[in-house]
Design a protein around this motif. Structure first.
Motif, PDB file in Angstrom:
ATOM      1  N   ASN A  31       0.888  -1.161   0.000  1.00 38.16           N
ATOM      2  CA  ASN A  31       0.000   0.000   0.000  1.00 38.16           C
ATOM      3  C   ASN A  31       0.931   1.218   0.000  1.00 38.16           C
ATOM      4  O   ASN A  31       1.261   1.767   1.037  1.00 38.16           O
ATOM      5  N   GLY A  32       1.373   1.561  -1.197  1.00 35.68           N
ATOM      6  CA  GLY A  32       2.451   2.542  -1.303  1.00 35.68           C
ATOM      7  C   GLY A  32       1.947   3.964  -1.448  1.00 35.68           C
ATOM      8  O   GLY A  32       0.927   4.225  -2.088  1.00 35.68           O
ATOM      9  N   TYR A  33       2.669   4.872  -0.812  1.00 32.40           N
ATOM     10  CA  TYR A  33       2.391   6.301  -0.955  1.00 32.40           C
ATOM     11  C   TYR A  33       3.702   7.025  -1.252  1.00 32.40           C
ATOM     12  O   TYR A  33       4.735   6.712  -0.656  1.00 32.40           O
ATOM     13  N   THR A  34       3.629   8.009  -2.111  1.00 33.17           N
ATOM     14  CA  THR A  34       4.725   8.953  -2.247  1.00 33.17           C
ATOM     15  C   THR A  34       4.142  10.276  -2.737  1.00 33.17           C
ATOM     16  O   THR A  34       3.015  10.314  -3.230  1.00 33.17           O
ATOM     17  N   LEU A  35       4.892  11.323  -2.575  1.00 30.89           N
ATOM     18  CA  LEU A  35       4.559  12.560  -3.262  1.00 30.89           C
ATOM     19  C   LEU A  35       5.242  12.501  -4.613  1.00 30.89           C
ATOM     20  O   LEU A  35       6.232  11.791  -4.784  1.00 30.89           O
ATOM     21  N   ASP A  36       4.690  13.227  -5.603  1.00 26.80           N
ATOM     22  CA  ASP A  36       5.474  13.405  -6.810  1.00 26.80           C
ATOM     23  C   ASP A  36       6.252  14.707  -6.662  1.00 26.80           C
ATOM     24  O   ASP A  36       6.148  15.386  -5.636  1.00 26.80           O
ATOM     25  N   SER A  37       7.036  15.046  -7.672  1.00 28.64           N
ATOM     26  CA  SER A  37       7.922  16.199  -7.459  1.00 28.64           C
ATOM     27  C   SER A  37       7.151  17.511  -7.321  1.00 28.64           C
ATOM     28  O   SER A  37       7.699  18.498  -6.835  1.00 28.64           O
ATOM     29  N   GLY A  77       0.815  -6.359   1.526  1.00 27.67           N
ATOM     30  CA  GLY A  77      -0.210  -5.310   1.621  1.00 27.67           C
ATOM     31  C   GLY A  77       0.108  -4.221   2.625  1.00 27.67           C
ATOM     32  O   GLY A  77      -0.711  -3.336   2.873  1.00 27.67           O
ATOM     33  N   ARG A  78       1.286  -4.256   3.190  1.00 24.20           N
ATOM     34  CA  ARG A  78       1.615  -3.256   4.210  1.00 24.20           C
ATOM     35  C   ARG A  78       1.884  -1.887   3.579  1.00 24.20           C
ATOM     36  O   ARG A  78       2.149  -1.775   2.384  1.00 24.20           O
ATOM     37  N   THR A  79       1.823  -0.866   4.417  1.00 26.79           N
ATOM     38  CA  THR A  79       1.998   0.502   3.923  1.00 26.79           C
ATOM     39  C   THR A  79       3.481   0.810   3.729  1.00 26.79           C
ATOM     40  O   THR A  79       4.290   0.584   4.628  1.00 26.79           O
ATOM     41  N   LEU A  80       3.797   1.307   2.543  1.00 26.45           N
ATOM     42  CA  LEU A  80       5.178   1.662   2.195  1.00 26.45           C
ATOM     43  C   LEU A  80       5.239   3.172   1.968  1.00 26.45           C
ATOM     44  O   LEU A  80       4.395   3.745   1.273  1.00 26.45           O
ATOM     45  N   LEU A  81       6.209   3.812   2.588  1.00 32.28           N
ATOM     46  CA  LEU A  81       6.389   5.264   2.474  1.00 32.28           C
ATOM     47  C   LEU A  81       7.832   5.563   2.109  1.00 32.28           C
ATOM     48  O   LEU A  81       8.724   4.768   2.410  1.00 32.28           O
ATOM     49  N   PRO A  82       8.084   6.718   1.518  1.00 32.88           N
ATOM     50  CA  PRO A  82       9.480   7.119   1.388  1.00 32.88           C
ATOM     51  C   PRO A  82      10.097   7.226   2.777  1.00 32.88           C
ATOM     52  O   PRO A  82       9.405   7.574   3.741  1.00 32.88           O
ATOM     53  N   GLY A  83      11.374   6.916   2.916  1.00 32.35           N
ATOM     54  CA  GLY A  83      12.043   7.103   4.201  1.00 32.35           C
ATOM     55  C   GLY A  83      11.891   8.538   4.636  1.00 32.35           C
ATOM     56  O   GLY A  83      11.909   9.449   3.820  1.00 32.35           O
ATOM     57  N   ASP A 519      14.976   4.694  -0.942  1.00 29.02           N
ATOM     58  CA  ASP A 519      14.982   4.834   0.513  1.00 29.02           C
ATOM     59  C   ASP A 519      13.527   4.797   0.960  1.00 29.02           C
ATOM     60  O   ASP A 519      12.775   5.729   0.658  1.00 29.02           O
ATOM     61  N   PHE A 520      13.134   3.753   1.658  1.00 33.82           N
ATOM     62  CA  PHE A 520      11.716   3.629   1.991  1.00 33.82           C
ATOM     63  C   PHE A 520      11.519   2.832   3.269  1.00 33.82           C
ATOM     64  O   PHE A 520      12.464   2.197   3.766  1.00 33.82           O
ATOM     65  N   ILE A 521      10.311   2.916   3.793  1.00 38.31           N
ATOM     66  CA  ILE A 521       9.989   2.184   5.022  1.00 38.31           C
ATOM     67  C   ILE A 521       8.660   1.462   4.861  1.00 38.31           C
ATOM     68  O   ILE A 521       7.812   1.871   4.056  1.00 38.31           O
TER      69      ILE A 521
END
Ligand SMILES: [Zn+2]
Length: 557
Positions: A31-37, A77-83, A519-521
């Motif tokens: 369940n990934g999240y990131t911001l775009d630039s 299915g776990r949540t993945l975020l940028p570090g 780099d992620f968590i």
């Protein structure tokens, strides 16, 4: 007979069945999240990584098709975020604190004294008892603690204990004697010796007066330093931090970081800010700024200066007297000309400058000094910063924008300080204190941090404080000056993309986009769906830096 062309195509499709992209790792089913630039929140289910960098994010099927031969890690299915990135911390301070008496949990003077007694007997072999983390405000003491109180639990061994904010220290009689301080010792410039009725030093040394004692504390050996760095790196990985801006380090520490970077032992990307513009700066600047050293793990192209002390010890420089101490306005560490010259010296050599400023007088002096230094040396494009920007006169806040300065702020400070801060500055000046929303709304970039080890390095404590303006018990109801709250995405951005921007690293860090470091968590909950009241208790399950797992909860790496 099959035409030659078709045969060639068939062969090609056998060799490369899915138009593969080079990738050595697929993070699948997340369940990934990131911001775009541009700062927009994006979701994804899988991420392709090659050689430590992000190749692509997207839907599982599309990513699997491109994952030919890659190692597949099932995210379940776990949540993945940028570090997350802490834009203001003290790495060696964290490491040494892990190895010293830690008084941060002491709720009263008696508790602190009991902890010191226990630490002293557990460390019977050490010549000094050194520690930190006390806070007489929490103890509701109404005064500073004394040397005599320490003597009763530590005896003749010298003791030196820094206050939680690092802006005051508490010594026992043996340490005061070794420092050669008595009733005749004058207060040094920029510092204060707390004194008893007859002028005798009573035990606490504020700001520059601390040097009288710290200069007598034996320095750590290289081995102790490396052990402290190891302890800090382990703790930062556990917290889900993959980037730290280290706010004020000496040349010796930078040499240690370089060695660790060479040996690929840094598990966090460090933006090191050189402490001051003295001999260490001269030596380092002779070789020029360092960028992306050791596989992008270390930058040394920034300088940290100090304009004043802290609010808790009334060392922060205010334009008008303290509301709870009408004879005191705190202390400016430098004259405006000195500060301008130091800023100019760093800018002229191409170093970014971050200046610690807590009080409104200090913030104004720093704004004036940047303005004067820019006029002479340029350097605005270096994304210079005011560290803390804690109590700022309302009229001065727009100058952050016009001077292009980053507000490097620590959300947890607001909720730790709220009661004390209002006592110190009163109801009017508090309107320009911890005023994240005002900064953000005018278009100032906020880089968020914790100021660890003053506070815990846990970035989820910071995200929570930024979003709720409440302590972890949910107080006060509705939040403290809730008009200054940040939205969840805004707070997330301050701990990721904008923290990277404040180090001029947004091209390689801060989001999970093609070409940036992987780099992620992985965390135990969806922080964008979780109730705000529970954000702070988010647990990091895994931390990855440059496509390598550097921490897994409950496992030795
Ligand atoms: Zn700091």
């Amino acid at each position: 007979m099959m035409p030659i062309r078709c045969l060639a195509l068939l062969l090609a499709s056998l060799i490369a069945p899915h138009a593969a992209t080079a990738a050595d790792l697929l993070l699948d089913h997340v369940n990934g999240y990131t911001l775009d630039s541009s700062g927009k929140l994006k979701r994804f289910e899988a991420m392709l990584v090659d050689d430590g960098k992000v190749v692509a994010i997207g839907q599982r099927e599309a990513m699997r098709k491109r994952a030919d031969g890659a190692k597949i890690v099932d995210g379940q299915g776990r949540t993945l975020l940028p570090g997350l990135i802490d834009a203001h911390g003290h790495i060696m301070g964290l490491g040494t604190m892990k190895r010293q008496a830690d008084l941060t949990s002491a709720k009263s003077l008696d508790e602190a004294l009991a902890q010191i007694r226990a630490f002293a007997s557990a460390n019977a072999g050490s010549a000094w008892i050194v520690g930190r983390g006390w806070n007489q405000v929490i103890w509701k003491l109404g005064r500073f603690p004394t040397a005599k109180e320490l003597d009763a639990v530590a005896g003749d061994r010298p003791v030196w204990l820094e206050r939680v904010d690092g802006h005051a220290g508490w010594a026992n009689s043996a340490a005061i004697q070794l420092a050669g301080v008595d009733r005749n010792t004058p207060d040094p410039a920029g510092g204060r010796i707390e004194r008893g009725a007859e002028g005798h030093p009573s035990g606490v040394f504020v700001d520059s007066a601390m040097d009288l004692v710290t200069s007598k504390v034996p320095p750590l050996t290289p081995k102790q330093n490396a052990a402290a760095l190891d302890a800090a790196l382990a703790e930062l990985a556990r917290m889900g931090l993959t980037g730290v801006h280290d706010a004020g380090v000496d040349a010796q520490t930078i040499a240690l970081y370089q060695r660790y970077a060479d040996e690929r032992r840094l598990t966090v990307r460090i933006h090191a800010m050189i402490a001051g513009t003295g001999a260490d700066f001269d030596a380092l600047a002779a070789k020029g700024p360092l960028s992306g050293y050791g596989g992008g793990h270390l930058d040394v192209r920034s300088v940290k200066l100090l304009a004043d002390g802290a609010l808790g010890s009334r060392g922060a420089a205010l334009l008008a007297p303290y509301s709870d101490d009408p004879a005191n306005r705190g202390l400016l560490f430098h004259s405006p000309d000195e500060l301008t010259a130091m800023i100019g010296k760093a800018l002229a050599k191409g170093y970014q400058v971050g200046v610690h400023a807590i009080g409104d007088a200090a913030n104004r002096e720093v704004l004036d000094s940047f303005e004067a230094a820019f006029a002479k040396h340029g350097g605005r494009e270096l994304r210079n910063r005011i560290e803390h920007a804690q109590v700022v006169a309302l009229a001065d806040i727009p100058r952050f924008k016009s001077l292009g300065l980053v507000a490097s702020m620590q959300p947890v400070h607001a909720t730790s300080d709220m009661n004390m801060a209002e006592d110190r500055v009163g109801g009017e000046r508090i309107k320009g204190a911890y005023a994240w929303r005002t900064f953000l709304d005018q278009g100032t970039v906020i880089a968020a941090g914790s100021d660890f080890p003053v506070e815990s390095p846990n970035p989820f404590h910071g995200l929570y404080a930024a979003v709720t303006r409440q302590d972890q018990a949910g107080k006060p109801p509705g939040g403290w000056y809730p008009a200054q709250e940040l939205g969840r995405v805004e707070a997330f951005r301050a701990f990721t993309l904008d923290a990277a921007w404040a180090a001029r690293r947004e091209d390689v860090q801060g989001t999970l986009e093609a070409g940036k470091f992987a780099d992620f968590i992985l965390v135990d909950r969806d922080i964008f769906a979780e109730a705000p009241s529970r954000l702070w208790s988010t647990v990091v399950l895994e931390t990855w830096v440059g496509g390598k797992r550097v921490y897994a909860r409950g496992e030795a790496i």
